[in-house]
Scaffold this active site. Structure first.
Site, mmCIF file in Angstrom:
data_model
loop_
_atom_site.group_PDB
_atom_site.id
_atom_site.type_symbol
_atom_site.label_atom_id
_atom_site.label_comp_id
_atom_site.label_asym_id
_atom_site.label_seq_id
_atom_site.Cartn_x
_atom_site.Cartn_y
_atom_site.Cartn_z
ATOM 1 N NE ARG A 256 50.061 31.108 72.161
ATOM 2 C CZ ARG A 256 50.259 29.920 72.721
ATOM 3 N NH1 ARG A 256 49.425 29.453 73.635
ATOM 4 N NH2 ARG A 256 51.292 29.191 72.358
ATOM 5 C CE LYS B 88 62.140 17.744 81.958
ATOM 6 N NZ LYS B 88 60.902 17.052 81.548
ATOM 7 N N GLY C 49 56.638 30.699 74.667
ATOM 8 C CA GLY C 49 56.859 30.056 75.955
ATOM 9 C C GLY C 49 57.634 30.952 76.899
ATOM 10 N N GLY D 177 56.255 25.058 71.418
ATOM 11 C CA GLY D 177 56.511 23.750 70.814
ATOM 12 C C GLY D 177 56.520 23.803 69.287
HETATM 13 C C1 3PG Z 1 50.551 25.919 73.505
HETATM 14 O O1 3PG Z 1 50.145 26.723 74.338
HETATM 15 O O2 3PG Z 1 51.688 25.400 73.576
HETATM 16 C C2 3PG Z 1 49.697 25.621 72.313
HETATM 17 O O3 3PG Z 1 48.508 26.323 72.374
HETATM 18 C C3 3PG Z 1 49.451 24.141 72.206
HETATM 19 O O4 3PG Z 1 48.846 23.674 73.368
HETATM 20 P P1 3PG Z 1 49.061 22.140 73.789
HETATM 21 O O5 3PG Z 1 50.528 22.023 74.111
HETATM 22 O O6 3PG Z 1 48.159 21.908 74.971
HETATM 23 O O7 3PG Z 1 48.694 21.291 72.597
#
Ligand code: 3PG
Ligand code: MG
Length: 376
Positions: free
Chosen positions: A34, A185, A335, A358
């Site tokens: 990142r 999930k 992720g 997300g």
């Molecule tokens: C992540 O790692 O998913 C993003 O940086 C957002 O972080 P958060 O889910 O803690 O808001």
């Protein structure tokens, strides 16, 4: 969406929101992807004569907890950028340097509340605002949303590329469009499944999220992880999925969630009592790989099994290899799927590896991302 092409930054102090929420082992960064992903924006701004004030979050601290300090990140960025990066402990005492990083914005109680007063304090420190934090764009926080309205603002190059790539595969994909969706999930992925039911030509399902589907079909799931709340959504997807939808037809099961447990290859998807399904089977993985090879566009989010345990990594590895070898436009969500690609050494073999988990899912679901909307 305004971009760096629309913003005058020469001689200005630019507040840049980045997503430097990186995995740490104590103060050692275990994956700096990142940080690297933000470098093009930071370099471009520096070349255009801007001084940088960086804002980022790390983890979900409740307070000013020292283990959530951005110090290791500032040090790593300094190495990558080849410039000093000063860390500002407090918003009231920001040093005057070419590249300065604010301490974890989540140390400020107003940050996650999108507090307008906090946004004012951020804005007072800069002449312009750039958001390059795609991974946090689904959060309406003071440093991602409110502050964007208070300064001349624009998207950085990473955010711009993330949004245009993900929109691109939804709006005008090279067909066939294949969505590979895995993970634990169904409820996390239901919005994405519904979006792809409308748009994709094939949806390949893997991971523990298969079990609510199998249970809905009347199969035995044994001791597999099977999310109860996923049953209803799974039924809905089954009803609407028709020919598009593919579930595994064989599985690898273990006695326990452990690398040295007893293992059984199941020819079918009924899991005997006392066993848990931990990976898709060989036949299923090979079938998925074939569909991926013939795709025009592939979107992949979520592992096929417990890939962190070697005996149950094969399904995810087969899919990852197929995605890497495919001539299709290949887009991988952040992720766990990003972690899997990294584990197999394939991270640079895809068209686009999203820095957002997300955020990329919410974009595909068609939800507005507050961090992006604020730049419109
Ligand atoms: C992540 O790692 O998913 C993003 O940086 C957002 O972080 P958060 O889910 O803690 O808001
Ligand atoms: Mg997250």
């Amino acid at each position: 969406m305004r971009t760096l092409d629309d913003l005058d930054v020469e001689g200005k102090r630019v507040l840049v929101r980045v997503d430097f929420n990186v995995p740490l082992d104590h103060d050692r960064i275990t994956d700096d992807a990142r940080i690297r992903a933000a470098l093009p924006t930071l370099r471009e701004l520096r070349e255009k004569g801007a001084r940088l004030l960086l804002a980022a979050h790390l983890g979900r601290p409740k307070d000013r907890e020292p283990e959530f300090s951005l110090r290791p990140v500032a040090e790593r960025l300094s190495e990558l950028l080849g410039e000093d990066v000063a860390l500002a402990d407090s918003l009231d005492d920001v040093p005057d340097g070419d590249v300065v990083m604010l301490e974890n914005v989540r140390f400020e109680p107003g940050e996650t509340k999108n507090d307008p007063d906090l946004a004012q304090r951020y804005a007072a420190l800069a002449d312009a605002y750039v958001n390059d934090a795609f991974g946090a764009a689904h959060r309406a926080h003071a440093s991602t949303e409110a502050v964007a309205h208070l300064l001349p603002s624009a998207a950085g190059r990473l955010l711009e590329r993330e949004v245009s790539t993900l929109h691109g595969i939804l709006e005008h994909p090279q067909r066939p469009l294949v969505a590979v969706v895995g993970g634990a999930k169904v409820t996390d992925k239901i919005g994405v499944l519904e979006a792809f039911l409308q748009r994709a030509d094939r949806i390949l399902i893997g991971g523990a999220m298969c079990f609510p589907f199998f249970k809905a079909q009347g199969h035995e799931v044994g001791a597999s992880l099977c999310e109860e709340a996923g049953l209803e959504p799974a039924r809905r997807v089954l009803a609407g999925g028709g020919e598009k939808l593919r579930l595994p037809t064989d599985l690898v099961a273990g006695r326990e969630f452990s690398a040295d447990t007893e293992i059984r290859e199941l020819d079918g998807v009924d899991v005997p009592e006392g066993w848990m399904g931990l990976d898709v089977g060989r036949r299923s993985a090979a079938g998925y790989a074939e569909v991926i090879r013939d795709a025009g566009t592939v979107f992949w989010n979520g592992p096929m099994g417990a890939f962190e345990l070697e005996p149950f990594a094969a399904g995810t590895r087969t899919v990852a290899d197929a995605v890497a070898d495919s001539d299709a436009v290949t887009v991988v969500g952040g992720g766990d799927s990003a972690a899997a690609l990294a584990q197999f050494g394939l991270a640079d073999r895809v068209t686009h590896l999203s820095t957002g988990g997300g955020a990329s899912l919410e974009l595909i679901e068609g939800k507005p991302l507050p961090g992006v909307e604020a730049l419109a």
